[in-house]
Design a protein around this motif. Structure first.
Motif, PDB file in Angstrom:
ATOM      1  N   ASP A 164     -10.491 -26.158  -5.995  1.00 19.10           N
ATOM      2  CA  ASP A 164     -11.103 -27.173  -5.115  1.00 19.10           C
ATOM      3  C   ASP A 164     -12.006 -26.516  -4.080  1.00 19.10           C
ATOM      4  O   ASP A 164     -13.163 -26.912  -3.892  1.00 19.10           O
ATOM      5  N   MET A 165     -11.462 -25.511  -3.393  1.00 19.45           N
ATOM      6  CA  MET A 165     -12.212 -24.856  -2.328  1.00 19.45           C
ATOM      7  C   MET A 165     -13.422 -24.101  -2.879  1.00 19.45           C
ATOM      8  O   MET A 165     -14.498 -24.096  -2.271  1.00 19.45           O
ATOM      9  N   ALA A 166     -13.252 -23.460  -4.034  1.00 18.86           N
ATOM     10  CA  ALA A 166     -14.372 -22.735  -4.638  1.00 18.86           C
ATOM     11  C   ALA A 166     -15.511 -23.692  -4.960  1.00 18.86           C
ATOM     12  O   ALA A 166     -16.685 -23.421  -4.647  1.00 18.86           O
ATOM     13  N   LEU A 167     -15.175 -24.822  -5.572  1.00 16.80           N
ATOM     14  CA  LEU A 167     -16.195 -25.796  -5.951  1.00 16.80           C
ATOM     15  C   LEU A 167     -16.853 -26.416  -4.725  1.00 16.80           C
ATOM     16  O   LEU A 167     -18.087 -26.479  -4.619  1.00 16.80           O
ATOM     17  N   VAL A 168     -16.033 -26.872  -3.778  1.00 13.08           N
ATOM     18  CA  VAL A 168     -16.551 -27.538  -2.588  1.00 13.08           C
ATOM     19  C   VAL A 168     -17.449 -26.613  -1.772  1.00 13.08           C
ATOM     20  O   VAL A 168     -18.564 -26.979  -1.379  1.00 13.08           O
ATOM     21  N   MET A 169     -16.993 -25.379  -1.521  1.00 17.58           N
ATOM     22  CA  MET A 169     -17.760 -24.472  -0.679  1.00 17.58           C
ATOM     23  C   MET A 169     -19.040 -24.000  -1.364  1.00 17.58           C
ATOM     24  O   MET A 169     -20.081 -23.843  -0.716  1.00 17.58           O
ATOM     25  N   CYS A 170     -19.005 -23.774  -2.682  1.00 15.21           N
ATOM     26  CA  CYS A 170     -20.212 -23.336  -3.386  1.00 15.21           C
ATOM     27  C   CYS A 170     -21.270 -24.437  -3.410  1.00 15.21           C
ATOM     28  O   CYS A 170     -22.454 -24.177  -3.155  1.00 15.21           O
ATOM     29  N   VAL A 171     -20.855 -25.661  -3.714  1.00 13.86           N
ATOM     30  CA  VAL A 171     -21.811 -26.772  -3.740  1.00 13.86           C
ATOM     31  C   VAL A 171     -22.328 -27.064  -2.330  1.00 13.86           C
ATOM     32  O   VAL A 171     -23.516 -27.331  -2.124  1.00 13.86           O
ATOM     33  N   ALA A 172     -21.432 -26.999  -1.327  1.00 12.33           N
ATOM     34  CA  ALA A 172     -21.850 -27.226   0.062  1.00 12.33           C
ATOM     35  C   ALA A 172     -22.834 -26.138   0.508  1.00 12.33           C
ATOM     36  O   ALA A 172     -23.814 -26.426   1.213  1.00 12.33           O
ATOM     37  N   ALA A 173     -22.592 -24.880   0.106  1.00 13.97           N
ATOM     38  CA  ALA A 173     -23.497 -23.786   0.471  1.00 13.97           C
ATOM     39  C   ALA A 173     -24.880 -24.000  -0.139  1.00 13.97           C
ATOM     40  O   ALA A 173     -25.908 -23.815   0.531  1.00 13.97           O
ATOM     41  N   LEU A 174     -24.909 -24.408  -1.413  1.00 12.42           N
ATOM     42  CA  LEU A 174     -26.187 -24.677  -2.072  1.00 12.42           C
ATOM     43  C   LEU A 174     -26.937 -25.807  -1.374  1.00 12.42           C
ATOM     44  O   LEU A 174     -28.144 -25.716  -1.115  1.00 12.42           O
ATOM     45  N   ALA A 175     -26.205 -26.877  -1.038  1.00 13.66           N
ATOM     46  CA  ALA A 175     -26.819 -28.018  -0.339  1.00 13.66           C
ATOM     47  C   ALA A 175     -27.326 -27.604   1.041  1.00 13.66           C
ATOM     48  O   ALA A 175     -28.397 -28.038   1.478  1.00 13.66           O
ATOM     49  N   ALA A 176     -26.559 -26.746   1.736  1.00 13.85           N
ATOM     50  CA  ALA A 176     -26.972 -26.292   3.070  1.00 13.85           C
ATOM     51  C   ALA A 176     -28.251 -25.467   2.998  1.00 13.85           C
ATOM     52  O   ALA A 176     -29.152 -25.620   3.836  1.00 13.85           O
ATOM     53  N   VAL A 177     -28.353 -24.603   1.996  1.00 15.66           N
ATOM     54  CA  VAL A 177     -29.561 -23.778   1.833  1.00 15.66           C
ATOM     55  C   VAL A 177     -30.772 -24.662   1.557  1.00 15.66           C
ATOM     56  O   VAL A 177     -31.861 -24.466   2.138  1.00 15.66           O
ATOM     57  N   ILE A 178     -30.601 -25.637   0.671  1.00 16.00           N
ATOM     58  CA  ILE A 178     -31.718 -26.547   0.349  1.00 16.00           C
ATOM     59  C   ILE A 178     -32.153 -27.320   1.586  1.00 16.00           C
ATOM     60  O   ILE A 178     -33.348 -27.483   1.856  1.00 16.00           O
ATOM     61  N   CYS A 179     -31.178 -27.795   2.381  1.00 16.76           N
ATOM     62  CA  CYS A 179     -31.504 -28.528   3.603  1.00 16.76           C
ATOM     63  C   CYS A 179     -32.236 -27.635   4.605  1.00 16.76           C
ATOM     64  O   CYS A 179     -33.161 -28.092   5.297  1.00 16.76           O
ATOM     65  N   GLN A 180     -31.825 -26.384   4.697  1.00 13.18           N
ATOM     66  CA  GLN A 180     -32.515 -25.450   5.591  1.00 13.18           C
ATOM     67  C   GLN A 180     -33.966 -25.261   5.159  1.00 13.18           C
ATOM     68  O   GLN A 180     -34.884 -25.249   5.980  1.00 13.18           O
ATOM     69  N   LEU A 181     -34.173 -25.110   3.843  1.00 13.58           N
ATOM     70  CA  LEU A 181     -35.529 -24.925   3.329  1.00 13.58           C
ATOM     71  C   LEU A 181     -36.388 -26.162   3.561  1.00 13.58           C
ATOM     72  O   LEU A 181     -37.592 -26.049   3.829  1.00 13.58           O
ATOM     73  N   LEU A 182     -35.774 -27.334   3.470  1.00 13.18           N
ATOM     74  CA  LEU A 182     -36.506 -28.592   3.668  1.00 13.18           C
ATOM     75  C   LEU A 182     -36.509 -29.037   5.127  1.00 13.18           C
ATOM     76  O   LEU A 182     -37.033 -30.102   5.444  1.00 13.18           O
ATOM     77  N   ARG A 183     -35.892 -28.229   6.010  1.00 17.89           N
ATOM     78  CA  ARG A 183     -35.787 -28.539   7.436  1.00 17.89           C
ATOM     79  C   ARG A 183     -35.110 -29.897   7.687  1.00 17.89           C
ATOM     80  O   ARG A 183     -35.559 -30.706   8.490  1.00 17.89           O
ATOM     81  N   GLN A 184     -34.017 -30.126   6.957  1.00 22.23           N
ATOM     82  CA  GLN A 184     -33.227 -31.350   7.105  1.00 22.23           C
ATOM     83  C   GLN A 184     -31.871 -31.001   7.725  1.00 22.23           C
ATOM     84  O   GLN A 184     -31.392 -29.869   7.610  1.00 22.23           O
ATOM     85  N   PRO A 185     -31.215 -31.971   8.394  1.00 21.80           N
ATOM     86  CA  PRO A 185     -29.890 -31.708   8.985  1.00 21.80           C
ATOM     87  C   PRO A 185     -28.868 -31.306   7.919  1.00 21.80           C
ATOM     88  O   PRO A 185     -28.876 -31.838   6.809  1.00 21.80           O
ATOM     89  N   LEU A 186     -27.998 -30.374   8.254  1.00 21.63           N
ATOM     90  CA  LEU A 186     -26.994 -29.910   7.302  1.00 21.63           C
ATOM     91  C   LEU A 186     -26.030 -31.017   6.896  1.00 21.63           C
ATOM     92  O   LEU A 186     -25.509 -31.012   5.779  1.00 21.63           O
ATOM     93  N   VAL A 187     -25.797 -31.973   7.791  1.00 26.28           N
ATOM     94  CA  VAL A 187     -24.890 -33.085   7.477  1.00 26.28           C
ATOM     95  C   VAL A 187     -25.354 -33.806   6.221  1.00 26.28           C
ATOM     96  O   VAL A 187     -24.556 -34.225   5.384  1.00 26.28           O
ATOM     97  N   VAL A 188     -26.663 -33.954   6.065  1.00 29.95           N
ATOM     98  CA  VAL A 188     -27.225 -34.621   4.885  1.00 29.95           C
ATOM     99  C   VAL A 188     -26.799 -33.880   3.624  1.00 29.95           C
ATOM    100  O   VAL A 188     -26.348 -34.484   2.643  1.00 29.95           O
ATOM    101  N   GLY A 189     -26.945 -32.557   3.634  1.00 31.32           N
ATOM    102  CA  GLY A 189     -26.568 -31.761   2.478  1.00 31.32           C
ATOM    103  C   GLY A 189     -25.087 -31.850   2.159  1.00 31.32           C
ATOM    104  O   GLY A 189     -24.698 -31.949   0.984  1.00 31.32           O
ATOM    105  N   TYR A 190     -24.253 -31.834   3.200  1.00 31.33           N
ATOM    106  CA  TYR A 190     -22.808 -31.911   2.976  1.00 31.33           C
ATOM    107  C   TYR A 190     -22.402 -33.252   2.357  1.00 31.33           C
ATOM    108  O   TYR A 190     -21.528 -33.306   1.482  1.00 31.33           O
ATOM    109  N   LEU A 191     -23.015 -34.337   2.822  1.00 30.62           N
ATOM    110  CA  LEU A 191     -22.702 -35.660   2.255  1.00 30.62           C
ATOM    111  C   LEU A 191     -23.104 -35.733   0.781  1.00 30.62           C
ATOM    112  O   LEU A 191     -22.371 -36.262  -0.055  1.00 30.62           O
ATOM    113  N   ILE A 192     -24.284 -35.197   0.465  1.00 27.33           N
ATOM    114  CA  ILE A 192     -24.735 -35.184  -0.935  1.00 27.33           C
ATOM    115  C   ILE A 192     -23.837 -34.292  -1.780  1.00 27.33           C
ATOM    116  O   ILE A 192     -23.477 -34.638  -2.913  1.00 27.33           O
ATOM    117  N   ALA A 193     -23.435 -33.153  -1.215  1.00 25.86           N
ATOM    118  CA  ALA A 193     -22.515 -32.262  -1.925  1.00 25.86           C
ATOM    119  C   ALA A 193     -21.209 -32.978  -2.237  1.00 25.86           C
ATOM    120  O   ALA A 193     -20.635 -32.818  -3.327  1.00 25.86           O
TER     121      ALA A 193
END
Length: 416
Positions: A11-40
């Motif tokens: 569970d933790m491996a999947l959640v943290m890896c997907v959340a990390a990917l979403a956070a990186v994408i949000c950083q690149l797109l200059r979007q709030p990290l909360v958005v990425g976490y919700l999508i993750a």
């Protein structure tokens, strides 16, 4: 399903890896990290085909995120400061909650829902989320006065929400709602808070100062987190929320003078569990169910944003805040949080009704959490625009009213 987790580690491996990917994408797109976490959360949740983490296990861990985020809020509020804020922030909270319950009830009735469903809807849209605000403030800077007032109001709302839940549970169980019962519940809650603060002031600051003398950050961190979870456990055992106990623990630790040091130490831990909390919210989103009820979702989201901006702004002016500060506070408060999920569960007997209201609560919370950082950024130009276009007689009257309130408060708060 392409991949289904079998244990907590997966569970933790999947959640943290997907959340990390979403956070990186949000950083690149200059979007709030909360958005990425919700999508993750939607990606790893049970409602979107593909990968699937166990919702119950992730939800259990997410409670740690709530506890730590609220504890960190408490570290910013010593009790003297809290007592100074309580009357004004409490009045704003009461006005806002009452306004939103009435507005939510009215909207529910207009959409053809039963009086009970409409009342639950009003209560559901009335309580803002301290966790969402705290996370948004990590990403967007705001004025110190706005930050102080917002946290004061959301914490007072949490106390109001505890009483509101007691009232709704009584009504759902067919019990008679009386002023005496409400007074007893309020008295018990007040007594619990007073006793916990009294015992805490005698013990916690001395313990933390004693541990700090060792000059070992690890020891100070473990001791502080131990106190945080101990107070959260006491609050839960007493029938209240873990957030109440965690906040009081943070304020008591702040009384030791080590609040800033402890806050710095827990920051990485808070980021980890805060991310898991928002992923867990995303996991609850059922796109198909929300698509069926999209008109209600859109209307309630608009009601939360517009209703809270207006009600909080006006209520803040009532306590003497300048229009600029009042409007910014209203924009920050335009969201709902975890208490809305609890309220949506109350008294919904049938599974269909429960799913309908609960999914709406999660959907509105997710949408408003997504909008929160953008609304905070928009609050500055909105407040400036209102300042420029507010008629001079109104500005003069508000200035005189604020000055009159300040003269009344000054003898009561000599340290100000």
């Amino acid at each position: 399903m392409l991949f289904v987790t079998q244990n907590f580690l997966e569970d933790m491996a999947l959640v943290m890896c997907v959340a990390a990917l979403a956070a990186v994408i949000c950083q690149l797109l200059r979007q709030p990290l909360v958005v990425g976490y919700l999508i993750a959360g939607m990606v790893v949740g049970p409602h979107v085909p593909g990968v699937y983490a166990n919702t119950e296990r992730v939800q259990l861990v997410s409670e740690l995120g709530v506890t730590l985020l609220v504890f960190s809020i408490g570290l910013e509020f010593k009790f003297r400061r809290l007592m100074r804020l309580a009357p004004t922030a409490g009045l704003v909270a009461l006005i806002q909650v009452a306004s939103m319950i009435w507005l939510g009830y009215l909207v529910g009735r207009l959409m053809g829902w039963t009086p009970w469903e409409s009342l639950l809807t009003g209560a559901m849209v009335s309580i803002s989320g301290a966790v969402i605000v705290a996370k948004a403030f990590e990403e967007v800077r705001v004025d110190s006065r706005v930050r102080e007032l917002v946290f004061g109001v959301v914490l007072c709302e949490d106390v109001v929400a505890i009483l509101l839940l007691a009232v709704l549970i009584t009504m759902a169980n067919g019990g008679a709602l009386s002023l005496q019962a409400l007074s007893i519940n309020a008295g018990l809650l007040s007594s619990f808070i007073i006793v916990l603060i009294a015992i805490g002031l005698i013990t916690v600051p001395y313990v933390v100062r004693g541990v700090a003398r060792f000059k070992r950050p690890e020891t100070l961190l473990i001791t502080s987190l131990g106190l945080c979870f101990a107070f959260a456990m006491i609050a839960e055992r007493a029938g209240y929320t873990v957030a109440l106990g965690a906040f009081l623990a943070g304020s008591l630790v702040a009384e030791s003078g080590q609040g800033a040091e402890v806050e710095k130490l827990i920051e990485p831990v808070r980021h980890i569990f805060g991310a898991i909390f928002f992923v867990s919210v995303g996991m609850l989103i059922d796109p198909q169910l929300l698509a069926r009820h999209w008109p209600a979702l859109a209307v309630l989201s608009a009601v939360v944003v517009a209703g809270k901006i207006i009600s909080v702004s006006l209520a803040s002016m009532v306590i003497g805040e300048r229009p600029n500060t009042a409007v910014k506070t209203g924009f920050v408060m335009a969201q709902i949080g975890v208490f809305s999920f609890l309220i949506a569960e109350v008294g919904t007997g049938g599974a269909a009704t429960r799913s309908f209201l609960y999914s709406l609560a999660v959907g509105v919370s997710a949408i408003t959490a997504f909008l929160c950082p953008f609304l905070i950024r928009a609050s500055n130009p909105a407040a400036d625009w209102i300042d420029r276009h507010l008629p001079m007689p109104v500005q003069s009257a508000l200035c005189q009213y604020g000055g009159w309130l300040d003269r009344i408060r000054k003898p009561l708060n000599p340290e100000d």
